[in-house]
Design an enzyme around this catalytic site. Sequence first.
Site, PDB file in Angstrom:
ATOM      1  N   HIS A 108      41.572  38.269  45.672  1.00 44.63           N
ATOM      2  CA  HIS A 108      42.442  37.630  44.647  1.00 44.63           C
ATOM      3  C   HIS A 108      43.094  36.324  45.323  1.00 44.63           C
ATOM      4  O   HIS A 108      43.465  35.636  44.425  1.00 44.63           O
ATOM      5  CB  HIS A 108      43.408  38.927  44.144  1.00 44.63           C
ATOM      6  CG  HIS A 108      44.595  38.853  45.184  1.00 44.63           C
ATOM      7  ND1 HIS A 108      44.659  39.846  46.074  1.00 44.63           N
ATOM      8  CD2 HIS A 108      45.574  38.224  45.189  1.00 44.63           C
ATOM      9  CE1 HIS A 108      45.917  39.985  46.679  1.00 44.63           C
ATOM     10  NE2 HIS A 108      46.422  38.861  46.638  1.00 44.63           N
ATOM     11  N   ASP A 138      39.095  44.320  47.188  1.00 44.10           N
ATOM     12  CA  ASP A 138      39.812  43.094  47.239  1.00 44.10           C
ATOM     13  C   ASP A 138      39.824  42.621  48.717  1.00 44.10           C
ATOM     14  O   ASP A 138      40.801  42.095  49.450  1.00 44.10           O
ATOM     15  CB  ASP A 138      41.443  43.455  47.003  1.00 44.10           C
ATOM     16  CG  ASP A 138      42.207  42.061  46.873  1.00 44.10           C
ATOM     17  OD1 ASP A 138      41.687  41.319  46.392  1.00 44.10           O
ATOM     18  OD2 ASP A 138      43.599  42.356  46.894  1.00 44.10           O
ATOM     19  N   SER A 211      49.645  37.930  51.083  1.00 40.86           N
ATOM     20  CA  SER A 211      48.285  38.436  50.598  1.00 40.86           C
ATOM     21  C   SER A 211      47.198  37.822  51.624  1.00 40.86           C
ATOM     22  O   SER A 211      47.001  36.652  51.656  1.00 40.86           O
ATOM     23  CB  SER A 211      47.926  38.206  49.284  1.00 40.86           C
ATOM     24  OG  SER A 211      48.882  38.942  48.218  1.00 40.86           O
TER      25      SER A 211
END
Length: 468
Positions: A108, A138, A211
């Site tokens: 993402h 992911d 992230s």
Amino acid sequence: MLKKLGLCVFFVFLFNQDVLAQLPDFTEMVKVNGVAVVNISTIQKAKPEPAEGPQKEVPMPEGMPPEMEELFKHFFNNPDGAYGGGDTQSLGSGFVISRDGYILTNHHVVKDADEIIVKFSDRREMVAKLMGSDARTDVAVLKVEAIDLPAVTIGDPKKLQVGEWVLAIGSPFGFEQSVTAGIVSAKGRSLPGGNYVPFIQTDVAINPGNSGGPLFNMAGEVVGINSQIYSRTGGFMGLSFAIPMDVVMNIVDQIKKSGKAAHGWLGVQIQDVTRELAESFGMKKPRGALVSKVIPGSPAEKAELQIGDIITEFNDQPIEMSGDLPPMVGVTPINDKATLKILRQGDEKTITFNIGLLPEQVDKVAEIKAGKAKPTNRLGISVTDLTDEEREALQVIKGGVLVQNVANGAAKTAGIQPGDVILRIHNDVIRDVADFEKTVKNLPVGKSVALLIQRRGSPAFLALKVDK
């Protein structure tokens, strides 16, 4: 008095020194591994402005929960610069896994990026190539043209224990090389949208920008990629989730070989076994994954798996919760033989099947308006046979009755809603209204029975108990 006070201060000092001695020191770990952690920025080129001009912002509905606001904005209100206002940028983290320039981050973080820029701790910046990414786990693999880069050491997340100290390095809100620490809160967490990842849950402070960054154990090994947070505010609330490195490296190997990742597939929809459902199936305690749908043409159908089967083991690994099963199947190589232990109407069976390739699927969602017929049966609901149009809209191939109205009673307590399609009650298949009425009349009093419904295209079991 002063003497006693002095003794108290002395003992408090000794206590504090003892506590400090037991706390971990991360300084050396950060010095060694911080140089392998990178900041990742992406650029997505602006789209042409629509012919009708800039889009107006859709007002936020009243009473919307905070956790849904970002989702609403994503689908209904374009971010700044999405149309004609310049390029959009995003920030994230990543880390080098090999000295020849392979870098890991989240899918993402780099999704839809036209350009990916990697910034190292020594201020060097390089344009990275996306080698491949996998939305289901992911995970994204990047490559920069460089040699002799500092790289992390990959650890084994299976050896990680709940309560163990862990450390994260990343770029929260763009603040590069930020270090946060905490403990492992849980392992094997299943999250919505993350069925193929048994997440590591920690209380490490993770915020937007973290992230894709690494999660280290106390040996300085990377055991996970920080991926998600649970938050009502958009900021850290003590619940952070990382993708285990054994799952990650499986994806990395596939991407290096073929440029994409494949996942194993059984072909069932499953749910947890609740206490009430366990009682209805004659189980001593809730466990396993309850099969609520078998996909036509899937490995599960070929293996003759049935609706109502409870999967308790996969390749000799116990299944306690339904979320345990998808990651196990997902990492199993395609076409490998696998075994399931199931409970079928109280009998234990072993089923062998070949792992299939997980296909891309898009489920349709249909809404059927409730009818006005008054309930006349023991459950407190009114039902009708489905028309051909309703079958197509609700994805019901055959059988079943459509719930039109729900009054106070056993059905409402069980969670049945107007628009649900009742497919089975106990072990009886419901073909039409006549079947339904006959089965309802014979239901035992005070005993939980399993009821299979289909709601907006997805099947689910509910526990039903009739009191009279």
